[in-house]
Scaffold this motif. Structure first.
Motif, PDB file in Angstrom:
ATOM      1  N   CYS A  74       0.866  -1.178   0.000  1.00 63.03           N
ATOM      2  CA  CYS A  74       0.000   0.000   0.000  1.00 63.03           C
ATOM      3  C   CYS A  74       0.905   1.232   0.000  1.00 63.03           C
ATOM      4  O   CYS A  74       0.745   2.130  -0.813  1.00 63.03           O
ATOM      5  CB  CYS A  74      -0.888  -0.047   1.239  1.00 63.03           C
ATOM      6  N   LYS A  90      -0.114   9.192   0.918  1.00 61.89           N
ATOM      7  CA  LYS A  90      -1.331   8.428   1.146  1.00 61.89           C
ATOM      8  C   LYS A  90      -2.482   9.370   1.486  1.00 61.89           C
ATOM      9  O   LYS A  90      -2.322  10.276   2.306  1.00 61.89           O
ATOM     10  CB  LYS A  90      -1.140   7.447   2.309  1.00 61.89           C
ATOM     11  N   HIS A 129      -8.355  -3.392  -2.530  1.00 60.69           N
ATOM     12  CA  HIS A 129      -9.261  -2.393  -1.952  1.00 60.69           C
ATOM     13  C   HIS A 129     -10.721  -2.800  -2.139  1.00 60.69           C
ATOM     14  O   HIS A 129     -11.584  -2.389  -1.361  1.00 60.69           O
ATOM     15  CB  HIS A 129      -8.985  -1.004  -2.532  1.00 60.69           C
ATOM     16  N   GLU A 187      -2.153  -5.366  -3.617  1.00 61.12           N
ATOM     17  CA  GLU A 187      -1.289  -5.009  -2.489  1.00 61.12           C
ATOM     18  C   GLU A 187      -0.598  -6.248  -1.925  1.00 61.12           C
ATOM     19  O   GLU A 187      -1.251  -7.251  -1.613  1.00 61.12           O
ATOM     20  CB  GLU A 187      -2.091  -4.273  -1.410  1.00 61.12           C
ATOM     21  N   ASP A 227      -3.521  -0.475   5.496  1.00 67.56           N
ATOM     22  CA  ASP A 227      -4.223  -1.621   4.889  1.00 67.56           C
ATOM     23  C   ASP A 227      -3.592  -2.984   5.183  1.00 67.56           C
ATOM     24  O   ASP A 227      -3.405  -3.799   4.261  1.00 67.56           O
ATOM     25  CB  ASP A 227      -4.332  -1.405   3.365  1.00 67.56           C
ATOM     26  N   GLN A 231      -5.588  -6.454   4.020  1.00 69.16           N
ATOM     27  CA  GLN A 231      -5.827  -6.871   2.635  1.00 69.16           C
ATOM     28  C   GLN A 231      -4.567  -7.240   1.862  1.00 69.16           C
ATOM     29  O   GLN A 231      -4.652  -7.740   0.741  1.00 69.16           O
ATOM     30  CB  GLN A 231      -6.615  -5.778   1.897  1.00 69.16           C
TER      31      GLN A 231
HETATM   32 MN    MN Z   1      -4.084   0.577   0.301  1.00 70.28          MN
END
Ligand code: MN
Ligand code: PEP
Length: 253
Positions: A18, A45, A186, A212, A223, A226
């Motif tokens: 990420c 980000k 995502h 990711e 994140d 994920q």
């Molecule tokens: Mn992300």
């Protein structure tokens, strides 16, 4: 150095964390078993909360600069503000516009002035028409340099982070010239669903994936749930290698 350029029969996998968190983290990805050469990693980000990790900014730019001297890879990163473009140009092979910025037409207009491809993510609640409308601001780049990325939309469904709209992928591939990629990370929000969603994206006609991957997902600064770990990335690549020929595609990593 490859250029960020794919043929109709390519199915490309852009993978990486990420966010860029450090040189070691990025080298672990670059040295992983399949030696990926299409790498993502956020520098700036856009977090929902200001107190969340905002990306390393200039420090990440220096890390990528030094890694580019040592490894051959194409680098994709999100640009969140036109003032970042000049700093990013020397390291970026493809810009990413995030879901939160799909409607930021001044950013899109500015990006259309540079000869770099752009991945345009779909806004959380954007219709396909609004998404296609946004591509008009990038049209000077030429259709080959515009990549649409389906990353899940908000619907009434709330078991998953978002609702992966593979219907949009099928529709776009049948009616428009753009390359269409899918971000299953995502969309699903949980690494245990990412491989299946990736295979579904291939079957739906997508041209590639943005996934990711983190060497130690549980320690990721953004994140963590994920991100695939390196073993899962390997499994994804094995499965894609087996599935791609069914759809007359060849995997590029
Ligand atoms: Mn992300
Ligand atoms: C990302 O890909 O790093 C990201 C923030 O995704 P999105 O803009 O789709 O939320």
């Amino acid at each position: 150095m490859n250029s960020f350029n794919f043929s109709k029969s390519d199915f490309f996998l852009i993978s990486g964390p990420c966010a860029v968190e450090g040189q070691q983290q990025m080298e672990a990805v670059l040295n992983s078993e399949n030696k990926p050469s299409l790498i993502r990693g956020g520098i700036y980000k856009m977090r929902t909360k200001k107190s969340s990790f905002q990306g390393l900014g200039n420090e990440a730019i220096s890390i990528i600069k030094s890694l580019k001297k040592k490894y051959h890879f194409n680098y994709v990163t999100e640009v969140t503000d036109p003032r970042q473009i000049e700093d990013l140009l020397p390291i970026v092979d493809c810009f990413q516009v995030g879901a939160r910025n799909m409607y930021n037409y001044e950013l899109l207009k500015e990006l259309s002035l540079y000869k770099k491809p752009v991945i345009l993510k779909r806004g959380f609640s954007s219709t396909i028409s609004e998404w296609l409308g946004a591509t008009e601001y990038l049209s000077d780049l030429g259709e080959n340099n515009i990549y649409l990325c389906e990353r899940g939309i908000r619907t009434f469904e709330n078991k998953l982070r978002n609702t992966l709209d593979l219907g949009a992928v099928i529709y776009l591939k049948k009616n428009h010239p753009f390359k269409v990629i899918v971000d299953p990370s995502h969309a699903m929000g949980d690494s245990k669903y990412v491989i299946d969603a990736s295979l579904a994206a291939l079957a739906a006609g997508a041209d590639g994936l943005l996934v990711e991957v983190h060497p130690t997902p549980s320690s990721a600064l953004s994140d963590p749930e994920q991100a695939l770990d390196l073993n899962m990335q390997n499994e994804l690549i094995k499965k894609l290698n087996r599935a791609c020929p069914l759809f007359e595609k060849e995997l590029r990593v």
